[in-house]
Design a protein around this motif. Structure first.
Motif, short mmCIF file in Angstrom:
data_model
loop_
_atom_site.label_atom_id
_atom_site.label_comp_id
_atom_site.label_asym_id
_atom_site.label_seq_id
_atom_site.Cartn_x
_atom_site.Cartn_y
_atom_site.Cartn_z
N LYS A 6 9.08 -4.81 9.85
CA LYS A 6 8.12 -3.61 9.26
C LYS A 6 7.61 -4.11 8.17
O LYS A 6 8.01 -5.08 7.16
CB LYS A 6 8.69 -2.28 9.42
CG LYS A 6 9.60 -2.11 8.15
CD LYS A 6 10.30 -0.66 8.10
CE LYS A 6 11.10 -0.43 7.09
NZ LYS A 6 11.77 0.81 7.18
N ARG A 7 6.37 -3.34 7.53
CA ARG A 7 5.64 -3.65 6.51
C ARG A 7 6.54 -2.96 5.37
O ARG A 7 7.05 -1.91 5.27
CB ARG A 7 4.17 -2.72 6.33
CG ARG A 7 3.39 -2.93 4.97
CD ARG A 7 2.38 -1.92 5.09
NE ARG A 7 1.48 -2.37 6.19
CZ ARG A 7 0.59 -3.14 6.00
NH1 ARG A 7 0.31 -4.01 4.83
NH2 ARG A 7 -0.51 -3.37 7.29
N THR A 12 0.28 -2.39 0.21
CA THR A 12 -0.64 -1.25 0.93
C THR A 12 -0.91 -1.43 2.26
O THR A 12 -0.51 -2.63 2.93
CB THR A 12 -1.64 -0.90 -0.12
OG1 THR A 12 -2.59 -2.01 -0.16
CG2 THR A 12 -1.28 -0.76 -1.49
N GLU A 13 -1.64 -0.66 2.84
CA GLU A 13 -2.35 -0.95 4.20
C GLU A 13 -3.48 -1.80 4.32
O GLU A 13 -4.04 -1.85 5.03
CB GLU A 13 -2.20 0.27 5.20
CG GLU A 13 -0.84 0.91 4.99
CD GLU A 13 -1.05 2.02 6.33
OE1 GLU A 13 -1.97 2.65 6.71
OE2 GLU A 13 0.28 2.73 6.34
N LYS A 14 -4.00 -2.00 3.12
CA LYS A 14 -5.28 -2.80 2.85
C LYS A 14 -5.13 -4.16 3.56
O LYS A 14 -4.25 -4.97 3.11
CB LYS A 14 -5.67 -2.87 1.66
CG LYS A 14 -7.10 -3.46 1.20
CD LYS A 14 -8.45 -2.68 1.46
CE LYS A 14 -9.56 -3.44 0.90
NZ LYS A 14 -10.55 -2.23 1.22
N TYR A 59 -3.66 -4.71 -2.74
CA TYR A 59 -2.56 -4.91 -1.99
C TYR A 59 -1.15 -4.54 -2.47
O TYR A 59 -0.17 -4.21 -1.64
CB TYR A 59 -2.54 -6.64 -1.40
CG TYR A 59 -3.97 -7.10 -1.17
CD1 TYR A 59 -4.61 -6.51 -0.37
CD2 TYR A 59 -4.44 -8.35 -2.07
CE1 TYR A 59 -6.25 -6.72 0.20
CE2 TYR A 59 -5.78 -8.57 -1.48
CZ TYR A 59 -6.39 -8.09 -0.49
OH TYR A 59 -7.63 -8.48 -0.22
N ASN A 61 1.55 -2.20 -4.01
CA ASN A 61 1.78 -1.01 -4.14
C ASN A 61 2.35 -0.40 -5.36
O ASN A 61 3.49 0.29 -5.38
CB ASN A 61 2.46 -0.34 -2.80
CG ASN A 61 2.33 1.19 -2.64
OD1 ASN A 61 1.40 1.64 -3.23
ND2 ASN A 61 3.10 1.68 -1.94
#
Length: 248
Positions: A6-7, A12-14, A59, A61
């Motif tokens: 997973k991330r 971030t989700e950018k 990008y 976080n």
């Protein structure tokens, strides 16, 4: 369903803006994973100067700061000295760190500033159009060296890690690569050790990461990975050049 991948919370989700096949994204993830695993995301401050990584603040976080071209070590020094409890890192390319910013990185290492530098070496100026960089290999073509780098005219490529390893204030210096899974794992270990040196208050640490630039190299992503392995690693050998844990 069991989640196996997973991330990381460190990103971030950018969506990344990097060219297809560019390995900046891999390096971003490794840094982000390390910050998360060390539990320091909440007190991390990154500094990104001019270059392909100029949009890194989108990008990572964590708190990010922009710096003028080559001046990330100076900005990071100021931040760390004012906020010594923070985990401060710079994320720099070779056109930035090894050219206009050479003096900054050398003196930050000489003063043993308690910061960590992630140095991405793709042997060319990426963002500005593929000009020859201090790290461009002999014979390698660039927009400003259409016939290839001529050592008689431009000198030999600059080996930053070897140079900084001669400075007592540089407590951790290692060169890694991200051209295959095995080396990606090694790269993460080195990045983690570099941040651990900072957390232990040992002084300046840097990890040089050999990276690809398919667009400016004029190669496919797969060709770029092979070119890195066959051409960059022989001149820029991988390994640890300085580790305070081994210095008596």
């Amino acid at each position: 369903m069991t989640v196996v991948f997973k991330r990381t919370k460190g990103l971030t989700e950018k969506p990344f803006h990097y060219c297809p096949g560019c390995t900046h994204g891999i390096i971003h993830r490794l840094v982000a994973e390390v910050l998360e695993e060390l539990g320091v995301l909440g007190k991390a401050i990154g500094v990104a100067p001019v270059g392909c990584s100029v949009l890194a603040y989108d990008y990572f976080n964590c708190d990010m700061h922009e710096a003028a071209h080559g001046r990330a070590p100076a900005v990071a020094t100021g931040i760390k000295r004012v906020l010594p409890d923070k985990v401060v890192f710079t994320y720099q390319g070779d056109g930035d760190l090894a050219s206009i910013g050479t003096a900054e990185i050398v003196h930050a290492a000489h003063r043993s500033e308690k910061i960590t530098t992630i140095f991405v070496n793709n042997a060319i100026y990426g963002m500005t159009g593929g000009q020859m960089a201090p790290t461009t290999l002999a014979g390698q073509k660039a927009t400003t060296a259409p016939y290839g780098r001529d050592p008689k005219h431009a000198g030999m490529p600059l080996r930053i890690s070897e140079m900084l390893a001669t400075i007592p204030g540089a407590t951790f210096v290692e060169r890694v690569s991200v051209h295959n899974p095995a080396n990606i794992r090694k790269a993460k270990k080195a990045i983690k050790k570099a941040f651990e040196h900072q957390l232990a208050g040992k002084g300046f640490s840097i990890v040089e990461v050999l990276s690809t630039c398919p667009t400016n190299w004029g190669k496919t992503p797969i060709e770029s990975l092979k070119w890195l392995e066959e051409n960059m690693i022989p001149y820029y050998p991988l390994g640890n050049f300085r580790n305070s844990e081994e210095v008596k």
